[in-house]
Design a protein around this motif. Structure first.
Motif, PDB file in Angstrom:
ATOM      1  N   GLN A 334      44.126  60.043  31.155  1.00 24.37           N
ATOM      2  CA  GLN A 334      42.953  60.230  30.953  1.00 24.37           C
ATOM      3  C   GLN A 334      42.092  59.145  31.613  1.00 24.37           C
ATOM      4  OE1 GLN A 334      39.672  61.575  30.760  1.00 24.37           O
ATOM      5  NE2 GLN A 334      40.032  62.518  28.892  1.00 24.37           N
ATOM      6  N   LEU A 335      41.717  59.616  32.798  1.00 27.42           N
ATOM      7  CA  LEU A 335      40.854  58.695  33.655  1.00 27.42           C
ATOM      8  C   LEU A 335      39.787  57.921  33.093  1.00 27.42           C
ATOM      9  CD1 LEU A 335      41.353  60.006  37.260  1.00 27.42           C
ATOM     10  CD2 LEU A 335      43.050  58.689  35.772  1.00 27.42           C
ATOM     11  N   ALA A 336      39.159  58.843  32.480  1.00 31.64           N
ATOM     12  CA  ALA A 336      37.734  58.493  31.723  1.00 31.64           C
ATOM     13  C   ALA A 336      37.601  57.410  30.539  1.00 31.64           C
ATOM     14  CB  ALA A 336      36.989  59.767  31.077  1.00 31.64           C
ATOM     15  N   ASP A 337      39.243  57.115  30.173  1.00 35.94           N
ATOM     16  CA  ASP A 337      39.316  56.107  29.186  1.00 35.94           C
ATOM     17  C   ASP A 337      38.709  54.861  29.547  1.00 35.94           C
ATOM     18  OD1 ASP A 337      40.209  57.586  27.107  1.00 35.94           O
ATOM     19  OD2 ASP A 337      42.362  56.577  27.082  1.00 35.94           O
ATOM     20  N   ILE A 338      38.595  54.515  30.922  1.00 32.26           N
ATOM     21  CA  ILE A 338      38.189  53.311  31.344  1.00 32.26           C
ATOM     22  C   ILE A 338      36.639  53.084  31.156  1.00 32.26           C
ATOM     23  CG2 ILE A 338      37.667  53.667  33.744  1.00 32.26           C
ATOM     24  CD1 ILE A 338      39.108  51.054  34.408  1.00 32.26           C
ATOM     25  N   PHE A 339      35.971  53.972  30.946  1.00 31.05           N
ATOM     26  CA  PHE A 339      34.634  54.124  30.726  1.00 31.05           C
ATOM     27  C   PHE A 339      34.133  54.334  29.105  1.00 31.05           C
ATOM     28  CE2 PHE A 339      35.482  56.491  34.642  1.00 31.05           C
ATOM     29  CZ  PHE A 339      34.867  55.560  35.706  1.00 31.05           C
ATOM     30  N   VAL A 349      44.644  48.341  34.519  1.00 27.97           N
ATOM     31  CA  VAL A 349      45.054  48.138  36.099  1.00 27.97           C
ATOM     32  C   VAL A 349      45.232  49.702  36.475  1.00 27.97           C
ATOM     33  CG1 VAL A 349      46.570  47.098  37.711  1.00 27.97           C
ATOM     34  CG2 VAL A 349      45.410  45.616  35.916  1.00 27.97           C
ATOM     35  N   ARG A 350      46.245  50.239  35.680  1.00 23.26           N
ATOM     36  CA  ARG A 350      46.776  51.654  35.983  1.00 23.26           C
ATOM     37  C   ARG A 350      45.572  52.589  36.543  1.00 23.26           C
ATOM     38  NH1 ARG A 350      47.650  55.948  33.269  1.00 23.26           N
ATOM     39  NH2 ARG A 350      47.325  55.123  31.358  1.00 23.26           N
ATOM     40  N   LEU A 351      44.738  52.750  35.636  1.00 18.05           N
ATOM     41  CA  LEU A 351      43.405  53.740  35.511  1.00 18.05           C
ATOM     42  C   LEU A 351      42.385  53.110  36.530  1.00 18.05           C
ATOM     43  CD1 LEU A 351      42.648  54.278  31.818  1.00 18.05           C
ATOM     44  CD2 LEU A 351      43.879  55.808  33.456  1.00 18.05           C
ATOM     45  N   ARG A 352      42.453  51.702  36.781  1.00 20.08           N
ATOM     46  CA  ARG A 352      41.416  51.419  37.934  1.00 20.08           C
ATOM     47  C   ARG A 352      42.170  51.664  39.364  1.00 20.08           C
ATOM     48  NH1 ARG A 352      41.482  45.094  38.195  1.00 20.08           N
ATOM     49  NH2 ARG A 352      43.428  45.570  39.229  1.00 20.08           N
ATOM     50  N   GLY A 353      43.391  51.843  39.376  1.00 20.55           N
ATOM     51  CA  GLY A 353      44.143  52.374  40.574  1.00 20.55           C
ATOM     52  C   GLY A 353      43.862  53.707  40.996  1.00 20.55           C
ATOM     53  N   GLU A 354      43.887  54.280  40.003  1.00 16.70           N
ATOM     54  CA  GLU A 354      44.079  55.822  40.220  1.00 16.70           C
ATOM     55  C   GLU A 354      42.710  56.215  40.212  1.00 16.70           C
ATOM     56  OE1 GLU A 354      46.007  58.049  36.920  1.00 16.70           O
ATOM     57  OE2 GLU A 354      47.756  56.799  36.780  1.00 16.70           O
ATOM     58  N   LEU A 355      41.711  55.558  39.938  1.00 14.37           N
ATOM     59  CA  LEU A 355      40.420  55.907  40.276  1.00 14.37           C
ATOM     60  C   LEU A 355      39.834  55.449  41.791  1.00 14.37           C
ATOM     61  CD1 LEU A 355      38.505  55.459  36.865  1.00 14.37           C
ATOM     62  CD2 LEU A 355      39.024  57.719  38.245  1.00 14.37           C
ATOM     63  N   GLY A 356      40.908  54.721  42.530  1.00 15.06           N
ATOM     64  CA  GLY A 356      40.519  54.414  43.963  1.00 15.06           C
ATOM     65  C   GLY A 356      40.048  52.999  43.920  1.00 15.06           C
ATOM     66  N   VAL A 357      40.175  52.123  43.062  1.00 12.48           N
ATOM     67  CA  VAL A 357      39.750  50.734  43.284  1.00 12.48           C
ATOM     68  C   VAL A 357      40.689  49.935  43.257  1.00 12.48           C
ATOM     69  CG1 VAL A 357      38.409  48.908  41.892  1.00 12.48           C
ATOM     70  CG2 VAL A 357      37.773  51.043  41.174  1.00 12.48           C
ATOM     71  N   GLU A 358      40.644  49.154  44.642  1.00  8.52           N
ATOM     72  CA  GLU A 358      41.601  48.485  45.418  1.00  8.52           C
ATOM     73  C   GLU A 358      41.165  47.503  46.259  1.00  8.52           C
ATOM     74  OE1 GLU A 358      44.446  50.611  47.666  1.00  8.52           O
ATOM     75  OE2 GLU A 358      45.028  52.036  46.292  1.00  8.52           O
ATOM     76  N   GLY A 359      42.217  46.659  46.452  1.00  6.09           N
ATOM     77  CA  GLY A 359      41.624  45.400  47.302  1.00  6.09           C
ATOM     78  C   GLY A 359      41.273  45.842  48.785  1.00  6.09           C
ATOM     79  N   VAL A 360      40.660  45.131  49.595  1.00  6.73           N
ATOM     80  CA  VAL A 360      40.034  45.544  50.864  1.00  6.73           C
ATOM     81  C   VAL A 360      41.148  45.847  51.662  1.00  6.73           C
ATOM     82  CG1 VAL A 360      38.653  44.934  52.922  1.00  6.73           C
ATOM     83  CG2 VAL A 360      37.799  44.297  50.538  1.00  6.73           C
ATOM     84  N   ASP A 361      41.990  44.586  52.034  1.00  7.14           N
ATOM     85  CA  ASP A 361      43.042  44.778  52.781  1.00  7.14           C
ATOM     86  C   ASP A 361      44.124  45.811  52.462  1.00  7.14           C
ATOM     87  OD1 ASP A 361      42.033  42.980  54.691  1.00  7.14           O
ATOM     88  OD2 ASP A 361      43.025  41.323  53.368  1.00  7.14           O
ATOM     89  N   ASN A 362      44.549  46.079  51.193  1.00  2.51           N
ATOM     90  CA  ASN A 362      45.290  46.715  50.524  1.00  2.51           C
ATOM     91  C   ASN A 362      45.065  48.244  50.834  1.00  2.51           C
ATOM     92  OD1 ASN A 362      47.080  44.762  49.552  1.00  2.51           O
ATOM     93  ND2 ASN A 362      46.104  44.907  47.586  1.00  2.51           N
TER      94      ASN A 362
END
Length: 381
Positions: A334-339, A349-362
């Protein structure tokens, strides 16, 4: 592009008079005033006059202040904010034509490929575009003297309970509101602090933790893939009676176009829900309204869904019509859990990554590697 002396391009429709500038008074008529024919910087009428002038020109050209112009199968998209203009399209010829057209009408500065706009930083790779606010984050950390604070791995403690705290120590309201306002603007790209930064009561320590988390994750932002599909998906969830003060539920929703996150929200519901089902129903209705609006926009159906009235049978009606497909999502997916609630580090961290939040270089490196593997697989096949 940037419009030089934008406010001087507008004509004032109403009568406006100004005093003679000091040092430039008329010897013959020292007591007279000037009647303006065009706008000046500092006048409250100036922005309105400039927009009227620009709108008139764009409408004659078949465009508007926020436009998506199709011509011969190609698309041009233009966004205008006061005197700053960003634009792009599927054809270099169409983009160049627009730039030349604007330059003939106004005195313009062409800034080149988009890199910075309204506090947003943009990095474009061959396969991905990355949007972040690292400079803005550094600026607010310095502004509120949080640059030397101890970093934190999450924006909220899972055991945090924000009560009314009526007997707590008073805080500087001006500073506190400034901190909240700065964080809210940061949620343009940092969805990971959307729930934590929602204004509640004056819990300064909880807000300071968000700043400490930002120091730990300074370079995070959103990436958008050029190869993403146009399939629409939405996730919705609700934390039933999560607010300790009024027992209202928090709705969390997010919408993705393929793998790209395009819309999200975390907000307290307007009324108290008597059950978990009712709270989740309200969240789902809000999510589906947004999806249907996006679907209409992508399908060029105009304003068909502009005035959708979210009532009791909203979801069932659209489900039966085939406009939406409702699927139960397991908690771990459930991606909306983070909200809707504070999460422990691993899930956050897992949900954050699945929603497309990453470091610039990565994000850019990841895009280049995926592109190379795609090409290699194609050759092998």
């Amino acid at each position: 592009m940037d419009v030089k002396s934008a406010f001087l391009n507008g004509f004032i429709e109403e009568e406006v008079y100004v005093r003679q500038p000091p040092g430039f008074e008329s010897a013959r008529f020292p007591d007279r005033v000037y009647k303006l024919r065009k706008a000046l910087y500092g006048l409250k009428q100036a922005p309105r006059a400039w927009y009227a002038r620009l709108k008139s020109f764009l409408l004659k050209s078949g465009q508007d202040l926020l436009v998506s112009l199709s011509r011969g199968g190609d698309t041009l998209i233009v966004q205008i904010y006061v005197d700053d203009i960003i634009f792009g399209g599927s054809s270099h010829a169409l983009v160049s034509s627009f730039a030349e057209q604007m330059s003939r009408e106004f005195e313009m500065s062409l800034m080149g490929e988009l890199q910075f706009f309204l506090g947003l930083q943009i990095k474009q790779g061959s396969e991905r575009t990355f949007v972040h606010q690292a400079k803005y984050t550094r600026d607010i950390l310095k502004k509120f003297e949080m640059g030397d604070s101890k970093p934190m791995t999450t924006p909220m403690n899972t055991n945090t309970a924000l009560d009314a705290d009526e007997d707590g120590e008073a805080v500087d309201q001006k500073e506190f509101r400034g901190m909240i306002g700065s964080l809210l603007y940061l949620t343009v790209t940092r969805l990971d602090i959307q729930f934590a930064a929602s204004p509640r009561t004056s819990h300064r320590q909880a807000v300071k933790r968000i700043f400490r988390y930002l120091k730990f994750t300074l370079e995070l932002g959103l990436w958008y893939s050029s190869g993403s599909s146009l399939s629409l998906r939405g996730f919705s969830d609700a934390d039933h009676a999560g607010c300790r003060i009024d027992r209202k539920s928090t709705s969390g929703t997010c919408q993705l176009l393929g793998t790209s996150l395009v819309s999200w929200s975390s907000r307290k519901q307007a009324s108290v829900s008597l059950s978990t089902t009712e709270a989740e129903y309200i969240a789902a209705a809000s999510c589906c309204s947004q999806l249907l609006w996006m679907k209409a926009t992508l399908s060029d159906f105009g304003l068909r869904t502009k005035h959708i009235d979210v009532r009791f049978h909203f979801l069932r009606d659209h489900y039966e019509k085939g406009d939406i497909d409702l699927v139960h999502v397991a908690s771990k997916n459930q991606l909306a859990d983070i909200f809707t609630k504070p999460l422990e580090f691993g899930a956050f961290v897992r949900l954050r990554g699945e929603l497309g939040v990453e470091g610039v270089d990565n994000a850019l490196i990841k895009g280049e590697i995926e592109s190379q593997w795609t090409g290699l697989i194609a050759l092998l096949v």
